[in-house]
Design an enzyme around this catalytic site. Sequence first.
Site, short mmCIF file in Angstrom:
data_model
loop_
_atom_site.label_atom_id
_atom_site.label_comp_id
_atom_site.label_asym_id
_atom_site.label_seq_id
_atom_site.Cartn_x
_atom_site.Cartn_y
_atom_site.Cartn_z
CG HIS A 197 -8.56 -3.56 7.40
ND1 HIS A 197 -7.66 -2.97 6.56
CD2 HIS A 197 -7.82 -4.18 8.37
CE1 HIS A 197 -6.42 -3.21 6.98
NE2 HIS A 197 -6.50 -3.95 8.09
CD GLU A 198 -9.23 -5.81 11.44
OE1 GLU A 198 -8.78 -4.67 11.59
OE2 GLU A 198 -8.49 -6.81 11.29
CG HIS B 87 -1.72 -4.27 6.81
ND1 HIS B 87 -1.11 -4.27 8.04
CD2 HIS B 87 -3.05 -4.33 7.06
CE1 HIS B 87 -2.03 -4.31 9.00
NE2 HIS B 87 -3.22 -4.35 8.42
CG HIS C 288 -6.28 -8.72 8.18
ND1 HIS C 288 -5.16 -8.58 7.40
CD2 HIS C 288 -6.39 -7.57 8.89
CE1 HIS C 288 -4.61 -7.38 7.63
NE2 HIS C 288 -5.35 -6.75 8.53
#
EC number: 3.4.24.-
Length: 687
Positions: free
Chosen positions: A393-394, A403, A397
């Site tokens: 997830h990070e 998101h 980014h």
Amino acid sequence: MGNGERPPARRPDSSGSPPPAADAPAASNHPFSSHDTKHMTSRRLASRTAVAASLSALMLAACGGDDSANAPTAGGAAPLTPAVASPAGPTGSTPGSTPGATTAPAPSSTSAGQLSVDKMAFAQTHVVPSGGLSWTLPNASASLRPISRRDALVLVAIGQADAVQPVLEAWKDGAKLGALALSPPSALPPTESGGRAYANDRWSAVVPAAWMVPGVSFSVSASNYTSSVAQAPVFGTDADVQLTILPFYLFGADDTNSPPLSTTQAPDAATQQEIFAKWPTAELKVRTHPAGRFSLATVVVGPRADRTGAAQPAYPVTALDQQKDGYGVMSAMLTLITNMRTANGDGPLNNQYYAPLIALNSNGQFANLGGGLGGVGSGAAVGDHRYTGIFIHEQGHAFGLNHAGDEYAKGAYPYAGGSLSGSVWGYDPNHREFLDVLVPTTASSYAKCASSHQLDAQGRCYKQDPMQGGAGDQSSGYKFATFSDYNTGRMQAWIASRVLADPASSTGYSKWDSAAQARAPYTPTTDNNGLYGVNQNLPVQAGVPVHTIVVSFSKAGSAGASYIYPPFSYTGNLIATFDPTSAADRQAITVDKGTYPWYCKGTGCDYTLRVTYADGSRTYRVLQGGFRAWWTPTVDDANATNPLSGSSFRVWAINVPGDKRIGKIELLDTPMVWNGMPANPTVLLSR
């Protein structure tokens, strides 16, 4: 731009403190997204599809602890107007079509006796038509193309049911590269968790990476039909991605009381293979940072709100449970690693940095971090050491993804609530199986997904993207959930935008030209008159001994917030910086007049680093940026001395030559240093 032109909009500054976004867990002053979820030889991961067949990836946003808290409800926002749809691959609920994306039509004009190919697609991270996918949304656009120089499972729907022994042929420049026998539909790889079949009419073969290059076309023949009309895939970038791991051991953490470096310095081999399967890159190279690890007894957290929402000044932390909100230390470490990445000349390159944070509480016990942070588009992220949902997830980014649910609401993501409802299916070459867009029966979220996921007409749950509550939607045996085709296309675009260190280029660098489907030589340039550095902060010396020095400074004088971190030494790179004792260097950065007239114009050049080596020699370096009002480098910002404002706090990172041992590091007060270096500057900090 000319010196007299209107100033550019201020770029979010990881050294300072831009305003927080509304959905931060606690008001934060960093342009990053959050997620509550020994030196070694570089690992190189080339495409493994062929092996698998034969043997069997600046604004703040917040997420909840296990990533499931942010999944939208089944009755989420009303769908946005999708991109024009052209069925050509599997849908979310019915295998076999592609809603939400525009696909290039297959060639036609088949003659009598000629084999017809109704559909041709290539399964890499996803099943993508040969012409690629594209989306035009109200506030965004994207495309996903087959990945150049990466193995692929070709999927072919043949128009004639009586075709005998069909063969895929590869051609380039009029020469036949080779042919592959196509396996019948009955031999198509299975779907994860024993799920529904991807299709019942697709012939398949594993195409080697050497054939997956621009200029190659594919046709299909059979013993009773002549070759079909050839299809030339439209390829995406052939760039690799280098993933650099730099573990931070904090507050006394070491191998005796915490997860050892041997387990934190890189994902294990199986995890690396799964990362590669998810990221749209031709090759994944994983390495531990040459420094090994960064051990810190003290971390300085910049001005930010505490758990109650009350603004707090910058403060030092010597144990994780001393932080005043759940993201304080993570935010500080993300600022460090982002600035260190830039200082090493890696900022524009095709790499990602990840820092596992290993920390102790005040009782000396290992502390569970409970989340992560990633700088949107920055190429850097921090999180735990487990390399599971938080990590993917990070790093999403870091690839530039926000998101997905928020983006859907803003018209910048095509599928309802951040789901995969409308995405094409994924594919995993390691397990050699298709990845459905529906939550598989073996997923940890399966039993209760109906209350938090988008549903199809039969009440089945669509997966959530890893950027919106997707953790837990993956099959048993997988670490990572499936990205949507759209977000994978955006990751591909980030990779394509990067500068590549390329020995085959006449300039030493290249960039991907999407129109030409080829790398083109790239000459580094200094953008915006040096406002953000010289030559894009690419290295002027590479592979040399360096010391990395990180300094935090509170102009408001917040207790313990001005601090020189211990330097660490390794083989790295040096970027262009300036010596204020040199008249030529001062001229180069003179505001509005020098070679780089905007280098100091943004927020000033008022501080200098003086490094004294063990042999008594010294080096001086101007630290770019300070506490001046934007575009007024002679006037302090209105909040420069406000301890609650991010404008009063800055973190610098710089590499200096490392061929000699350091004796002393000093931060000097050198106001408007382009006008002259003080004979006896005030020493503000010393180490």
